[in-house]
Design an enzyme around this catalytic site. Structure first.
Site, PDB file in Angstrom:
ATOM      1  N   SER A  98     -75.475 -75.737 -72.914  1.00  0.00           N
ATOM      2  CA  SER A  98     -75.009 -74.393 -72.554  1.00  0.00           C
ATOM      3  C   SER A  98     -76.018 -73.310 -72.911  1.00  0.00           C
ATOM      4  CB  SER A  98     -73.675 -74.093 -73.256  1.00  0.00           C
ATOM      5  OG  SER A  98     -72.665 -74.971 -72.828  1.00  0.00           O
ATOM      6  N   GLY A 110     -71.118 -75.610 -69.959  1.00  0.00           N
ATOM      7  CA  GLY A 110     -72.403 -75.573 -69.272  1.00  0.00           C
ATOM      8  C   GLY A 110     -73.020 -74.200 -69.387  1.00  0.00           C
ATOM      9  N   CYS A 149     -64.851 -73.887 -71.836  1.00  0.00           N
ATOM     10  CA  CYS A 149     -65.989 -72.960 -71.738  1.00  0.00           C
ATOM     11  C   CYS A 149     -66.334 -72.644 -70.283  1.00  0.00           C
ATOM     12  CB  CYS A 149     -67.180 -73.525 -72.514  1.00  0.00           C
ATOM     13  SG  CYS A 149     -68.357 -72.247 -73.024  1.00  0.00           S
ATOM     14  N   ASN A 153     -69.459 -70.479 -77.624  1.00  0.00           N
ATOM     15  CA  ASN A 153     -70.796 -70.238 -77.101  1.00  0.00           C
ATOM     16  C   ASN A 153     -70.689 -69.871 -75.637  1.00  0.00           C
ATOM     17  OD1 ASN A 153     -73.455 -70.257 -76.227  1.00  0.00           O
ATOM     18  ND2 ASN A 153     -73.542 -72.483 -76.080  1.00  0.00           N
ATOM     19  N   GLY A 178     -71.516 -66.337 -72.700  1.00  0.00           N
ATOM     20  CA  GLY A 178     -71.909 -64.959 -72.435  1.00  0.00           C
ATOM     21  C   GLY A 178     -71.128 -64.329 -71.308  1.00  0.00           C
ATOM     22  N   HIS A 191     -64.621 -74.186 -77.976  1.00  0.00           N
ATOM     23  CA  HIS A 191     -64.979 -75.601 -78.059  1.00  0.00           C
ATOM     24  C   HIS A 191     -64.098 -76.350 -79.052  1.00  0.00           C
ATOM     25  CE1 HIS A 191     -68.679 -75.812 -75.603  1.00  0.00           C
ATOM     26  NE2 HIS A 191     -68.713 -74.519 -75.858  1.00  0.00           N
ATOM     27  N   GLU A 250     -63.843 -79.452 -79.467  1.00  0.00           N
ATOM     28  CA  GLU A 250     -64.432 -80.714 -79.947  1.00  0.00           C
ATOM     29  C   GLU A 250     -65.081 -80.577 -81.311  1.00  0.00           C
ATOM     30  OE1 GLU A 250     -67.884 -78.637 -78.099  1.00  0.00           O
ATOM     31  OE2 GLU A 250     -65.761 -78.864 -77.627  1.00  0.00           O
TER      32      GLU A 250
END
Length: 383
Positions: free
Chosen positions: A47, A241, A268, A310, A312, A352, A354
């Site tokens: 990502s 991604g 995400c 994570n 933008g 996330h 995970e």
């Protein structure tokens, strides 16, 4: 002899520090991550493609690098910015230094700059295009290159990181032990088949799906709905991604073709793509959410989860169609952190679960996906 490196931003700001990792020059969007640990997972998260990542914690590299904590085959970011680089990693699992790892993979680094000043500028002005270089040290030249660099908006970065062919996943959690096809014995009564659309997926996601008793088939993110359904999946996972979700029209078309056919779970970028496929729009955040300490509220239970994030870009809640319901909110800025489709078995989160690296608060979502697949199967008349 210490080699100089520079980081130039498109607004004309230039930071001078010490070169480490590979010697060279790369451009990208300069962003920051607030995690204290987990730099290896950050480096190998696809990502981050097209980004120069600044770590806010003061020292990086102190526990080295090992082959078990990788999230993909190699680092994907454009550059790595740290305040201080540890020269002597100390950890029983360490196999090489962070410096040697980055040098081996051609990732340019800079250390010794005032990362606090850099992050304050990014928080005030927003994420900016930049250039990190240890070969061109001319300020005007570097600023010009930063201004002329492509940035993230409108680019399809997924094609640069996704796999080129299907594969069967064979790893579980903990020791990353190889799993038999029946996967976790706790779910031997019913093994479910999940097709994961890989837009730049972190490996720990597939490990979690395996630990939920799923047989996981990974397909490139360019797969069509017809190709996905030909594998006869019980459910489809939409991965994380890099970059802007709006140019990924092929992914949005695929997801539209899957809604109502099989349960869908997105994380995400997959969350953003589900929103776009259902009719919502996305927008670019000022400086994004990147770190392992982001608070999120589950609106369905009222509970607070500390999450790893994570991204933008975010789904614009003012554009949500009637078929989508917000299930989670980021408590720092109230942006959409989770969605649920009201008509079809499909849900997604912007963070996330995970937990690699990061907290474990949201791992329940993988079990929720499994339960959704079992419910869908029970509701489907047998032929």
């Amino acid at each position: 002899m210490t080699q100089i490196a520079k980081l130039a931003l498109e607004d004309g700001t230039v930071f001078t520090g010490t070169a480490w990792g590979a010697i060279g020059e790369r451009d990208g969007e300069v962003c920051f991550n607030t995690s204290m640990t987990g730099y290896q997972e950050i480096l190998t998260d696809p990502s981050y493609r097209g980004q120069i990542v600044t770590m806010t914690y003061t020292e990086m590299g102190n526990y080295g690098v090992n082959l078990e904590d990788l999230e993909s085959e190699k680092p994907h970011l454009a550059g790595f910015v740290v305040k201080q680089l540890s020269q002597r990693p100390s950890n029983f699992r360490s196999q090489q230094s962070l410096h040697d790892y980055l040098a081996r993979h051609g990732i340019v680094g800079i250390a010794g700059i005032d990362t606090r000043a850099l992050v304050r500028r990014l928080r005030t002005q927003g994420a900016m295009k930049g250039v990190i270089s240890s070969i061109d040290l001319d300020n005007e030249s570097l600023v010009r290159k930063a201004k002329n660099s492509p940035g993230l908006v409108g680019r399809d970065l997924v094609r640069e990181v996704m796999p080129t062919a299907p594969r069967n996943w064979t790893e579980g959690l903990n020791t990353w032990a190889k799993l038999p096809l029946e996967s976790n014995p706790a779910f031997a009564d019913k093994q479910l088949h999940v097709v994961a659309l890989d837009y730049g997926m972190k490996w720990n996601i597939a490990r979690h799906l395996s630990d939920e008793g799923c047989r996981v088939t990974i397909l490139p993110g360019t797969a069509t709905a017809e190709e996905v359904l030909s594998y006869e999946p019980d459910g489809v996972f939409l991965s994380n991604g890099p970059g802007d979700p709006e140019p990924l029209v092929y992914a949005q078309d695929c997801i539209r073709g899957l809604l109502g056919e099989v349960p869908v779970f997105g994380i995400c970028l997959g969350h953003q793509l589900l929103g776009l496929a259902a009719g919502a729009k996305t927008f670019k955040l000022k400086f994004g959410h990147r770190g392992a300490n982001q608070p999120v509220q589950n609106l369905l239970t009222g509970k607070i989860e500390i999450t790893s994030q994570n991204h933008g870009f975010a789904v614009d809640d003012t554009t949500l169609p009637a078929c989508l319901e917000v299930t989670h909110r980021n408590l720092n800025d109230n942006t959409v952190a989770g969605l649920r489709h009201k008509e079809f078995p499909a849900f997604s989160v912007q963070y996330h679960p995970e937990s690699s690296a990061g907290p474990h608060d949201s791992r329940y979502l993988f079990r929720q996906f499994r339960e959704q697949m079992l419910a869908q199967e029970a509701a489907t008349p047998s032929s």
